[in-house]
Design an enzyme around this catalytic site. Structure first.
Site, PDB file in Angstrom:
ATOM      1  N   HIS A 564       0.801  -1.230   0.000  1.00  0.00           N
ATOM      2  CA  HIS A 564       0.000   0.000   0.000  1.00  0.00           C
ATOM      3  C   HIS A 564       0.830   1.275   0.000  1.00  0.00           C
ATOM      4  O   HIS A 564       0.480   2.224   0.696  1.00  0.00           O
ATOM      5  CB  HIS A 564      -0.924   0.015   1.231  1.00  0.00           C
ATOM      6  CG  HIS A 564      -1.903  -1.109   1.249  1.00  0.00           C
ATOM      7  ND1 HIS A 564      -2.548  -1.522   2.406  1.00  0.00           N
ATOM      8  CD2 HIS A 564      -2.361  -1.898   0.267  1.00  0.00           C
ATOM      9  CE1 HIS A 564      -3.354  -2.532   2.115  1.00  0.00           C
ATOM     10  NE2 HIS A 564      -3.254  -2.787   0.830  1.00  0.00           N
TER      11      HIS A 564
HETATM   12  C1  LIG Z   1       0.229  -7.605  -4.660  1.00  0.00           C
HETATM   13  C2  LIG Z   1      -0.718  -6.522  -4.238  1.00  0.00           C
HETATM   14  C3  LIG Z   1      -1.780  -6.829  -3.389  1.00  0.00           C
HETATM   15  C4  LIG Z   1      -2.651  -5.827  -2.988  1.00  0.00           C
HETATM   16  N1  LIG Z   1      -3.757  -6.166  -2.261  1.00  0.00           N
HETATM   17  C5  LIG Z   1      -4.705  -5.232  -2.057  1.00  0.00           C
HETATM   18  C6  LIG Z   1      -5.966  -5.597  -1.527  1.00  0.00           C
HETATM   19  O1  LIG Z   1      -6.244  -6.760  -1.290  1.00  0.00           O
HETATM   20  N2  LIG Z   1      -6.882  -4.629  -1.310  1.00  0.00           N
HETATM   21  C7  LIG Z   1      -6.604  -3.327  -1.597  1.00  0.00           C
HETATM   22  O2  LIG Z   1      -7.469  -2.486  -1.358  1.00  0.00           O
HETATM   23  N3  LIG Z   1      -5.427  -2.956  -2.110  1.00  0.00           N
HETATM   24  C8  LIG Z   1      -4.489  -3.884  -2.384  1.00  0.00           C
HETATM   25  N4  LIG Z   1      -3.324  -3.533  -2.976  1.00  0.00           N
HETATM   26  C9  LIG Z   1      -3.062  -2.115  -3.206  1.00  0.00           C
HETATM   27  C10 LIG Z   1      -3.857  -1.516  -4.341  1.00  0.00           C
HETATM   28  O3  LIG Z   1      -4.088  -2.463  -5.353  1.00  0.00           O
HETATM   29  C11 LIG Z   1      -3.093  -0.318  -4.865  1.00  0.00           C
HETATM   30  O4  LIG Z   1      -2.947   0.611  -3.813  1.00  0.00           O
HETATM   31  C12 LIG Z   1      -3.803   0.388  -5.999  1.00  0.00           C
HETATM   32  O5  LIG Z   1      -4.134  -0.507  -7.029  1.00  0.00           O
HETATM   33  C13 LIG Z   1      -2.908   1.491  -6.538  1.00  0.00           C
HETATM   34  O6  LIG Z   1      -3.628   2.251  -7.480  1.00  0.00           O
HETATM   35  P1  LIG Z   1      -2.928   3.409  -8.289  1.00  0.00           P
HETATM   36  O7  LIG Z   1      -3.946   3.891  -9.249  1.00  0.00           O
HETATM   37  O8  LIG Z   1      -2.338   4.378  -7.334  1.00  0.00           O
HETATM   38  O9  LIG Z   1      -1.695   2.740  -9.029  1.00  0.00           O
HETATM   39  P2  LIG Z   1      -1.654   1.449  -9.960  1.00  0.00           P
HETATM   40  O10 LIG Z   1      -2.932   0.696  -9.890  1.00  0.00           O
HETATM   41  O11 LIG Z   1      -0.418   0.726  -9.614  1.00  0.00           O
HETATM   42  O12 LIG Z   1      -1.577   2.029 -11.445  1.00  0.00           O
HETATM   43  C14 LIG Z   1      -0.483   2.663 -11.996  1.00  0.00           C
HETATM   44  C15 LIG Z   1      -0.485   2.342 -13.481  1.00  0.00           C
HETATM   45  O13 LIG Z   1       0.382   3.225 -14.164  1.00  0.00           O
HETATM   46  C16 LIG Z   1       1.148   2.503 -15.088  1.00  0.00           C
HETATM   47  N5  LIG Z   1       2.379   3.255 -15.316  1.00  0.00           N
HETATM   48  C17 LIG Z   1       3.329   3.526 -14.407  1.00  0.00           C
HETATM   49  N6  LIG Z   1       4.302   4.253 -14.971  1.00  0.00           N
HETATM   50  C18 LIG Z   1       3.942   4.459 -16.248  1.00  0.00           C
HETATM   51  C19 LIG Z   1       4.540   5.141 -17.337  1.00  0.00           C
HETATM   52  N7  LIG Z   1       5.699   5.768 -17.196  1.00  0.00           N
HETATM   53  N8  LIG Z   1       3.899   5.139 -18.533  1.00  0.00           N
HETATM   54  C20 LIG Z   1       2.720   4.502 -18.685  1.00  0.00           C
HETATM   55  N9  LIG Z   1       2.112   3.846 -17.685  1.00  0.00           N
HETATM   56  C21 LIG Z   1       2.725   3.824 -16.482  1.00  0.00           C
HETATM   57  C22 LIG Z   1       1.360   1.187 -14.427  1.00  0.00           C
HETATM   58  O14 LIG Z   1       1.720   0.189 -15.342  1.00  0.00           O
HETATM   59  C23 LIG Z   1       0.003   0.943 -13.773  1.00  0.00           C
HETATM   60  O15 LIG Z   1      -0.888   0.305 -14.648  1.00  0.00           O
HETATM   61  C24 LIG Z   1      -2.440  -4.496  -3.403  1.00  0.00           C
HETATM   62  C25 LIG Z   1      -1.377  -4.190  -4.250  1.00  0.00           C
HETATM   63  C26 LIG Z   1      -0.527  -5.189  -4.692  1.00  0.00           C
HETATM   64  C27 LIG Z   1       0.590  -4.837  -5.630  1.00  0.00           C
END
Ligand SMILES: Cc1cc2nc3c(=O)[nH]c(=O)nc-3n(C[C@H](O)[C@H](O)[C@H](O)COP(=O)(O)OP(=O)(O)OC[C@H]3O[C@@H](n4cnc5c(N)ncnc54)[C@H](O)[C@@H]3O)c2cc1C
Ligand SMILES: *[C@@H]1O[C@H](CO)[C@@H](O)[C@H](O)[C@H]1NC(C)=O
Ligand SMILES: *[C@@H]1O[C@H](CO)[C@@H](O)[C@H](O)[C@H]1NC(C)=O
Ligand SMILES: *[C@@H]1O[C@H](CO)[C@@H](O)[C@H](O)[C@H]1NC(C)=O
Ligand SMILES: *[C@@H]1O[C@H](CO)[C@@H](O)[C@H](O)[C@H]1NC(C)=O
Length: 844
Positions: A564
């Site tokens: 997280h």
């Molecule tokens: C293994 C794991 C288990 C988890 N379990 C849970 C759970 O059970 N419940 C829960 O609530 N949360 C869980 N989480 C946390 C939650 O999933 C994340 O906090 C959330 O998905 C993050 O969202 P975000 O939009 O901030 O980033 P992300 O969903 O990580 O999205 C970022 C996106 O940007 C893309 N990106 C990055 N850099 C670039 C670039 N330079 N150019 C183009 N694209 C790019 C990436 O490829 C990705 O698709 C878990 C996370 C992981 C990794």
């Protein structure tokens, strides 16, 4: 630290056993993938899968460019493209979701796969001491849906006070009452008892259900919780303190990522273009400090695309700050250090990193109350068994629907937290398993435990019934940071997690473990003789079991991220010098740029982060729509010469019939290639299938440098290739082989495998190693001898692969698959898998 030799026999045996286990594991995954293709069109969902917008048809300018299609970015893309007058470009570095990521039990397998960015923290002396190189693995999704495709699917909103605190910090519009409607907007509650509940809503894009399969031990633990005086409640409802069966972002038992929930229903809109494999290297900022576009690379081609209204950065908590810094926004001194020209001095970029950290390995053994051999807890052997795969495929049930990291959970108060506030400081993950139940294939790999740690903790209790109740600090006081390694957009940033930097965090964790002790002492768990794993982490053997010192040591060795990380582009009012974005998520000091993802959280929420980040995406979309309700885009500057948006929209609008650019239909998946590409490490040397049928017999061949070992003669010319019975072409030299650490295998073939002219010829038998599997002597360069375990030796051909490291052909894998229609008319799916002298065959 540890006094053990890193090459102790136990850890060698353990790691060897695991290596031998990986391949049958891969075989099961391929089998599962094929079976889904044959029998579960609902999972393939070919009709709605997002299609990549062709690179050559992308416009030069869009109203909005969204960077990253993760939990937040997917939401924003959907909501902004609801306005047909806006053209939206969504750029994602990863690929589309894989069918296997829908299967809940496989969630740990996705970590370290090709849809994981595979970040690791910088080495530390304080935490992750039992991990390889003292670095914690920090998986992040690199795929449409981002980390919502890799995550454990737990649906938790956090505590009301979290949001009220944000508002008190000066973030107007973010109190719990303000944000609740956005939780509801995204939600499709499918658990009947909550469907008519003011805290829940139906009809939103993300479905919420309980996991479709629960192991019996979980019920037992919840029973113990009630004996201890806790209630089973809705932790997303009015009160957070208590226990619950996990709510999960799943639909019909299968993962509901934001790609499934938000992108699949929207990708056909003519004004939304989604481009995968598109890595943004830089946000372009003009001399007026306005973000006017992005530079990205797809399949080796660089492109610049402009944005007339805004660039929205949704690259997640690690890459959003990374991209800001690469674009010249961040701490000027640091940017100069790595050779980047600073455009906006924002010292808050990358700091304020917060994560939930758990005391891993908090596991307990128990006696299985079933005496008929049925499992009471998760057991990987059973889960990947053929019967269970069939149950999943044909009956849509069974333990492949389980998510064994937390079938249930709790929010509890340690002595440091006033229970009257209902603001618990510890979350417990209740797992019907421990790392001993997967033989090292899931948890060890995903978390990066060293061989030695795994061996000491679990090798002596392999597959003995166990569960884990893992405590995690949900409002850590420690803060980490992210820095650039250099100016190269392809260098992973440096991550300093700084777990336990504040001593309160470890104290709280120890108290959390004490609550678990008390729970395990309840009658429901004592009935089955629940007891702590008697084995300690190799670095902690000098502490007595379950003493405070041992628990602290355990937390420092077996530190687990709960995945997280947040806070690295934190939201705050203008007077906060560390704030990166304002409460409308606009980056300070730059026009036309917002950050919308987990990085904007000023303080981490008291629970899992996916649902709150989806909420952030929903709220941001509404704010963006409001902010542009009256304003006019600066097209004059950036887009007018490139295209006329009005025309384009009119030509593409739904009334005017289908859009001009037809997206290609999804091709039938190439199952082996697809699965192999998903698990490049597991399928090291896996052959990409492409039968060469031009020879007429369906067989294809590759040449090898196998040699006749005993006589020292080389093979007769005509035998210089292995026919693969319709299996794929392969160029053995084109793969990036890793040395096989256990010496070279020698094959003895029952019949000459080289001579074949028909696909249906019986396959050669392969044999197991001499040293009785899986006990291999040690790491060594000495050739291993393998002896036949059955069958006569036919004409005494012994082929031995030389052991020098230069020889790349040592650990060959090959596959053969067939889809057969049986005489009775049913379909059968067969797969054979060969790996270093072992052969696996599975039929469905
Ligand atoms: C293994 C794991 C288990 C988890 N379990 C849970 C759970 O059970 N419940 C829960 O609530 N949360 C869980 N989480 C946390 C939650 O999933 C994340 O906090 C959330 O998905 C993050 O969202 P975000 O939009 O901030 O980033 P992300 O969903 O990580 O999205 C970022 C996106 O940007 C893309 N990106 C990055 N850099 C670039 C670039 N330079 N150019 C183009 N694209 C790019 C990436 O490829 C990705 O698709 C878990 C996370 C992981 C990794
Ligand atoms: C084993 O016993 C349990 C408890 O009685 C039962 O639920 C389960 O179905 C049994 N399993 C088999 C294979 O009979
Ligand atoms: C829109 O369609 C009209 C009529 O087919 C065509 O003349 C015009 O060039 C199109 N505009 C764009 C921007 O493609
Ligand atoms: C298989 O994957 C490789 C590498 O990803 C790719 O180059 C190749 O074209 C694919 N083959 C087929 C038949 O899809
Ligand atoms: C396919 O097989 C034919 C006949 O065996 C051979 O001539 C040809 O080069 C092969 N093609 C490839 C791509 O290997």
């Amino acid at each position: 630290m540890s006094s053990h030799s890193p090459f102790s026999i136990k850890s060698t045996v353990s790691s060897t056993r695991i290596i031998f286990g990986l391949l049958p594991g891969l075989g099961s995954l391929i089998l599962l993938r094929m079976a889904i293709h044959l029998y579960r069109p609902d999972i393939e969902d070919a009709e709605h899968r997002v299609r990549d917008y062709p690179f050559e048809h992308l416009y030069d300018c869009y109203d909005f460019i969204i960077v990253g299609a993760g939990s937040a970015g997917a939401v924003v893309a959907n909501r902004l493209s609801e306005n047909p007058a806006w053209n939206i470009l969504l750029l994602e570095a990863g690929q589309d979701e894989n069918v296997l990521s829908d299967v809940p039990t496989l969630f740990p397998v996705l970590q370290t796969s090709s849809i994981d960015w595979q970040f690791v923290t910088e080495p530390s002396e304080e935490y992750c001491l039992g991990m390889v190189n003292r670095r914690c693995k920090w998986p992040r999704g690199k795929v449409l849906g981002g980390s919502s495709v890799l995550n454990a699917m737990l649906y938790i909103r956090g505590n009301k006070r979290d949001y009220d605190n944000w508002a008190e910090m000066g973030n107007i519009g973010w109190s719990y009452n303000d944000v609740l409607k956005y939780f509801l907007k995204s939600e499709d509650m499918r658990i009947p008892e909550y469907q008519n509940d003011p805290y829940h809503a139906v009809g939103g894009p993300i479905s919420i259900e309980n996991f479709a399969y629960e192991h019996p031990i979980t019920r037992k633990i919840l029973e113990a919780a009630q004996q201890m005086g806790y209630n089973i409640i809705d932790v997303n409802g009015p009160v957070q303190t208590g226990f619950t069966r996990s709510h999960a972002t799943i639909r019909d038992g299968l993962r509901c990522s934001t790609a499934k929930g938000y992108l699949r229903p929207a990708f056909k809109r003519p004004n939304l273009h989604i481009s995968v494999h598109s890595l943004v290297e830089k946000i372009l900022i003009d001399e007026d400090k306005r973000a006017y576009g992005v530079k990205f690379v797809k399949h080796g081609q660089t492109k610049i695309i402009k944005a007339s209204r805004e660039v929205i950065l949704s690259a997640g908590s690690i890459q959003s700050p990374q991209l800001l810094m690469l674009s010249g926004i961040g701490d000027s001194a640091h940017l100069k250090q790595v050779g980047i020209y600073p455009i906006v001095n924002l010292p808050g970029v990358g700091i304020n990193l917060q994560d939930h950290v758990a005391m891993g390995g908090h596991s307990f053994l128990f006696d299985n109350p079933y005496d008929n051999g049925t499992d009471y807890c998760f057991n990987l052997n059973t889960v990947l068994s053929l019967g269970n795969v069939i149950d999943f495929i044909l009956n849509k049930k069974g333990s492949l629907y389980s998510m064994m990291e937390a079938e249930a959970m709790a929010f509890v108060n340690t002595k440091y937290q006033n229970p009257a506030e209902d603001h618990p400081d510890i979350q417990l993950f209740i797992a019907p398993t421990a790392d001993n139940m997967d033989g090292g294939l899931f948890g060890k790999r995903a978390n990066g435990l060293t061989d030695e740690t795994y061996a000491e903790l679990y090798e002596d209790i392999l597959y003995e019934p166990s569960f884990s109740i893992v405590p995690l600090v949900i409002r850590p006081k420690s803060r980490g940071y992210i820095k650039l390694k250099d100016a190269n957009p392809y260098s992973p940033p440096l991550i300093y997690a700084n777990y336990f930097q504040d001593p309160m965090d470890i104290k709280t964790l120890i108290e959390g473990a004490r609550i678990v002790d008390a729970l395990v002492k309840q009658p429901a768990l004592q009935e089955i003789n629940a007891r702590p794993n008697p084995h300690r982490n190799p670095g902690c053997t000098h502490h007595s079991l379950m003493s405070d010192e041992h628990l602290e040591c355990q937390a420092r060795h077996h530190s687990l991220t709960i995945y997280h990380p947040v806070g690295t582009c934190s939201m705050g009012p203008a007077e906060n010098p560390d704030a990166v974005v304002d409460p409308r998520l606009r980056v300070y000091g730059v026009k036309g740029l917002r950050v919308v993802d987990g990085s904007i959280m000023p303080t981490i929420v008291s629970g899992n982060t996916n649902a709150p980040i989806i909420m952030i995406g929903e709220k941001a979309s509404d704010m963006i729509k409001e902010d542009w309700a009256e304003n006019v885009a600066e097209e004059v500057i950036y887009c007018s010469q490139v295209y006329s948006r009005q025309n384009e929209v009119a030509n593409n609008s739904e009334e005017n019939g289908p859009k001009k650019i037809q997206l290609s239909q999804n091709e039938a998946p190439n199952l082996l290639n697809e699965t192999a590409n998903l698990f490049p490490r597991l399928s090291h040397g896996l052959i990409h299938p492409k039968p060469n049928n031009s020879g007429g017999n369906g067989a294809s061949s590759f040449s090898t440098n196998l040699q006749n070992d005993k006589e020292g003669k080389s093979l007769p010319n005509s035998y210089n290739s292995i026919h693969q019975f319709g299996a794929p072409d392969v160029d053995l030299n084109s793969y990036n082989w890793r040395p096989y650490p256990y010496g070279a295998p020698e094959y003895v073939f029952k019949q000459n495998p080289w001579r074949t002219n028909t696909m249906r010829e019986p396959l050669p038998e392969f044999y197991l190693p001499v040293n009785e599997y899986p006990y291999v002597k040690s790491y060594s360069e000495t050739p291993m001898r393998y002896k036949p375990v059955k069958g006569p030796v036919y004409d005494n051909w012994r082929y031995h692969i030389p052991t020098n490291r230069a020889n790349k052909n040592r650990n060959k894998v090959y596959f053969r698959t067939d889809e057969v229609i049986t005489p009775k008319g049913s379909k059968e799916c067969k797969i054979w898998l060969y790996y270093d002298g072992m052969k696996y065959k599975i039929t469905v």
